[in-house]
Design an enzyme around this catalytic site. Structure first.
Site, PDB file in Angstrom:
ATOM      1  N   GLY A  18      38.472  88.789  -8.147  1.00  0.00           N
ATOM      2  CA  GLY A  18      39.046  88.923  -9.792  1.00  0.00           C
ATOM      3  C   GLY A  18      37.736  89.377 -10.503  1.00  0.00           C
TER       4      GLY A  18
ATOM      5  NE  ARG B 252      43.006  88.323  -6.626  1.00  0.00           N
ATOM      6  CZ  ARG B 252      42.592  87.641  -6.998  1.00  0.00           C
ATOM      7  NH1 ARG B 252      41.694  87.064  -5.723  1.00  0.00           N
ATOM      8  NH2 ARG B 252      42.275  87.110  -8.311  1.00  0.00           N
TER       9      ARG B 252
ATOM     10  CG  ASP C 142      34.659  80.084  -3.256  1.00  0.00           C
ATOM     11  OD1 ASP C 142      33.664  79.544  -3.448  1.00  0.00           O
ATOM     12  OD2 ASP C 142      35.479  79.472  -2.115  1.00  0.00           O
TER      13      ASP C 142
ATOM     14  CB  THR D 281      33.836  84.426 -11.040  1.00  0.00           C
ATOM     15  OG1 THR D 281      35.405  83.561 -11.405  1.00  0.00           O
ATOM     16  CG2 THR D 281      32.708  83.231 -10.130  1.00  0.00           C
TER      17      THR D 281
ATOM     18  CG  ASP E 167      38.071  80.187 -12.425  1.00  0.00           C
ATOM     19  OD1 ASP E 167      38.097  80.546 -13.794  1.00  0.00           O
ATOM     20  OD2 ASP E 167      38.281  80.970 -11.426  1.00  0.00           O
TER      21      ASP E 167
ATOM     22  CG  ASP F  74      35.407  78.260  -9.173  1.00  0.00           C
ATOM     23  OD1 ASP F  74      34.299  79.626  -9.292  1.00  0.00           O
ATOM     24  OD2 ASP F  74      36.736  79.140  -8.327  1.00  0.00           O
TER      25      ASP F  74
ATOM     26  NE  ARG G 216      45.575  80.084  -9.887  1.00  0.00           N
ATOM     27  CZ  ARG G 216      46.832  81.013 -10.519  1.00  0.00           C
ATOM     28  NH1 ARG G 216      47.410  80.197 -10.555  1.00  0.00           N
ATOM     29  NH2 ARG G 216      46.790  82.199 -11.436  1.00  0.00           N
TER      30      ARG G 216
END
Lengths: 328, 328, 328, 328
Positions: B15, B76, B107, B130, B132, B134, B176
């Protein structure tokens, strides 16, 4: 001409739009300038019925010209559609000594005002405040310009990620019966297709257009869809339909929703609201009633509110053609 | 230390996030500064497998630092998960004379890079890109800061209309598995409640909180919900649940979606990406491999990519407490 | 530990910064949460001396988290630098029953607070609010992140026109003694050169760099200059100097000025201010005094206010190097 | 009607404005749609003289609708004012096979085009691109709407800090001969006074107004000044004058400068530019020449370029009155 007007009420009604505060400020300051009292009526007709009033002077509206929303709040009000509701409203207005009011809102709000005027010969003037630009008698409603900017800003962001991934996005924008936001923001955002309530050109055409777009070497596509588009499929159904028929596309959906109603108003909407507020108060003081303030050819004009309600705005055919040429 | 590195590839994968272009620019310019060749690898690992390469010099990255998305595109790629796919990638890299690569992504992208390194001893360095936040081993990923600003800007707009109508809004934001965007943007936007994947405090608590908020005289409420919230209801189900149990509320939903990935990066993200790009290239030239560049305590550091993948970021308990106090 | 604290005052002092309102909101709401009274002190120390106080409850700070400026107003106050002024301030605080205060501001404001504490043993805690990021003991002051974003947004606009005309722009940003805004926003905006107070690398170097930039094929150049740059020439003198020595350049000047202090705070600044406000009130209630709240490595910490005043922030040498590499 | 037009050139000339890229895109795509060749002429008339041409197809203008500046660059060109210069330009155009051109720019650019047309009977059409809105024959020039928004955004930020400190700001905006930006953005930003080239109401009046504003309880004041204001004092002299005569005010100055020319164009400017580009190409293909495309009453129209140059736009007296009422 009716009796002298010494106190004017102002309310916002229906869905809010950016620039409503600028319009309130203008009404309040024009009253102050004209040495007429001004009263804020809270929560639209509901607050009128309940007597939710507050006197406002020039300083009450400091620092609101650039704020979204409405400091007077807004609400939809079923009670005002009944004779009993309107009677209560009238009594509250009389008790407060309010001689006339300016209502800032859309179609439904004007309808209520007109009925009220018919029953009580109460002087009213309307200012068109809605993002949809669906009011007859004015080339622009207060909030439309800002909403267009909000939509293109968001689509610019979506395009960043769309073109990074070669994706197709369906973006749903507001406009239940009219496609003004969709058409203008669609052209402004460089959308490949624009689906509006005024034209149903069918799903076949959409597929053809998307195929052509792919063939022409475009890396991503944005389709702008007005809520009330006449193809009759929700934006999610459109996604499924296209994925089924054009599996080459990775399709995503974005429903912009209520953010379109908020935000700091654009300069144009602030100026428009300021001009309309002056005209509204001046017109009441000159004995006019039952008019809506509008703008045509950059002049502030009046339209009988009955015509504003019954008339229909038309989608700009030339702009539809421009949108087609732009997707070459 | 391995053989000398004369040509470095750079790709974006997974992403996209705002600031990826700033990171690409930094990798390309650092290569130019260090007099090492640089090659852009398009469409992530897919382009690597297909040999979709383009040499880049310092001028190739003019005027991109402030652009959202990624000029190298992203994708992807399932094929890279197979030994065959990675073999083809390796052959393409060798054919082009690429000695090492910098992968900007999350990731999954790092996992692919690590496997590739294990199989071919190919020098790689990761830059965490990213929204996120994360990724273990860095306090900030490139794009997180911008995404937080995008979310609060939109919620500021929604609040305008929410408070004009005394409404309750559920706003779904990305995340998510992690609630970093939801928690930070929720506090930043003054949300009344924040629902995140890391904590399931139940629906009862939400109802209690909303009741309390109403009683305390608040005119509107915003509830921020991370996609992956553990209550397990979609934001639309939450709306129905609350309307059923608290009919006093007029509830609306807004799903922010992909706009969160786009837009001009914030200054912080541009600077972070610039710093990380320099470190990535320097590390490769110093013979390092299999590391991710991160930032800790405002210093640029390296973390073994295997730790970055396996580690888990933790939600900030102090910030959860702050969010509770703020909704007093 | 001193006597129990039942009423806390809060003031903003010195130059304003975006996020001050978020900090005020946090102090007020934390007091409400902790069931301690809170009093707003208007116009900084001037209002303290004059007893310009207003009780604040949780609802007093609704809808201010996203507003620039400070609802408590700010002012510089010479009188508070005199023993007489501080005596009057103390008497006003006692009369109002205020047991402690939180001061949101910069260096000068903290100095005043510390002196006041020494004289009257009055509990105080500082929150660093300034766009300059020049306070020791915290990696970020409230407002710095927003100011960086404001500057890069404006320079992005200037670059549009600069690159359309092949022009050179000198852009002056705030920072009398420190170059944090200039260095970070300069890197973030892709500036060709950055002139800061901490480094005087001479005019020769600037000319060399501009010549190199021209030769490398760049179509436009932005030079970011901190107000307090040590070359000792104003931005207008720099323009003249360059035009004389490099007549090939069409040079323009832009002084950004006070817009850098305003605007809606970024998400980061809102969250930081919220966290700091909680810590400030909690610390006072735990009997701490004479500390400044700061953030280090993303943790909220306390630093003795005497150290915060005397310490010096350092410019990031690594970032200077990054800026040089980026202008390749 | 002249000979068939098979290849159309497009150039931007003079000061750049937001939306020029949208206009270029529209000209290029309309040519593609009409199956006519299109050639980009770089750096205005200078590039025309030097033969700096590049063929453009529909994909050459992908992703530029939302970008400020002009991808074709712009320049002022003295050589084109000489018969020799224009002769060289004509020869270059013939050599390239260009049959007509669209020039996007302001007054000066149109003047050059008209002279060129007189001498060589070369078909030309103008699109008004300037932020100043000073072109006769169109209610809006491309870029004006965006510039107004840029100015009110900045003044909104300045007001944050102005009202936190009870300050008076003089803000200078662009407009050497015309006050359209100053008047509209002044009303939109809620300025207390607006000084424009079209009206010299003297310094006395300014002082009176500021005194009244102070008395009325306003905490801060913004005075918007057009560059070419007829009082004949620079904004810095105004500051000194007011500080001398009204020492109660702490006065600051902000000169907005070139940022007003940049930034992503507003939706309105993007749509306007798209519509004008279509009309420009269509008009050339229909054999029209020596016209400027304009918008009046939301219709796209043509005005003889000679009238566009000689006519004068007038400041809106009604809007001046609105601005006075608003400062009550």
């Amino acid at each position: 001409m009716g009796p002298e007007i010494k106190k004017i009420g102002v309310l916002t009604s229906g869905g809010d739009s950016p620039g409503m505060n600028a319009a309130i400020r203008s009404v309040v300051r024009t009253c102050a300038y004209m040495k007429v009292d001004c009263v804020g009526i809270y929560r639209g007709y509901q607050g009128m019925i309940e007597g939710d009033f507050k006197p406002m002077d020039a300083r009450s509206v400091n620092n609101i010209i650039n704020k979204g929303g409405t400091i007077l709040k807004s609400a939809r009000c079923d009670e005002f559609r009944t004779p009993e509701g309107r009677k209560m409203a009238y009594e509250q207005l009389r008790a407060e000594g309010i001689d006339a009011f300016v209502v800032i809102g859309g179609d439904g709000s004007f309808h209520g005002a007109m009925t009220f005027n018919e029953e009580y010969h109460f002087p009213i003037i309307g200012i068109p405040g809605t993002i949809d630009n669906d009011i007859f008698g004015t080339s622009n409603t207060v909030g439309f310009d800002t909403a267009m900017n909000t939509v293109v800003d968001v689509i610019d962001k979506i395009r960043d990620t769309a073109s990074s991934h070669n994706r197709l996005f369906f973006v749903e924008v507001m406009g239940r019966d009219v496609g003004h936001i969709a058409l203008n923001a669609g052209v402004g955002a460089g959308a490949e297709e624009i689906l509006i309530p005024e034209e149903n050109r069918g799903l076949e055409r959409l597929l053809e257009s998307l195929k052509r777009s792919k063939k022409s070497g475009k890396s991503s596509s944005i389709v702008v869809v007005a809520e009330g588009d006449k193809i009759g499929k929700s934006v999610f159904e459109l996604k499924e339909y296209v994925e089924e028929h054009l599996p080459i596309y990775d399709v995503r959906v974005s429903v912009l929703g209520h953010m379109q109603r908020g935000g700091a108003p654009s300069c144009y909407d602030r100026v428009l609201a300021s001009r309309m507020g002056v005209k509204a108060v001046e017109s009441l003081l000159e004995g006019m009633t039952n008019f809506m303030v509008g703008v045509q050819n950059n002049k502030i004009i009046l339209t009988p509110i009955s015509k504003a309600i019954k008339g229909h705005t038309k989608i700009d055919k030339e702009l539809i053609r421009v949108s087609e040429i732009m997707t070459t």
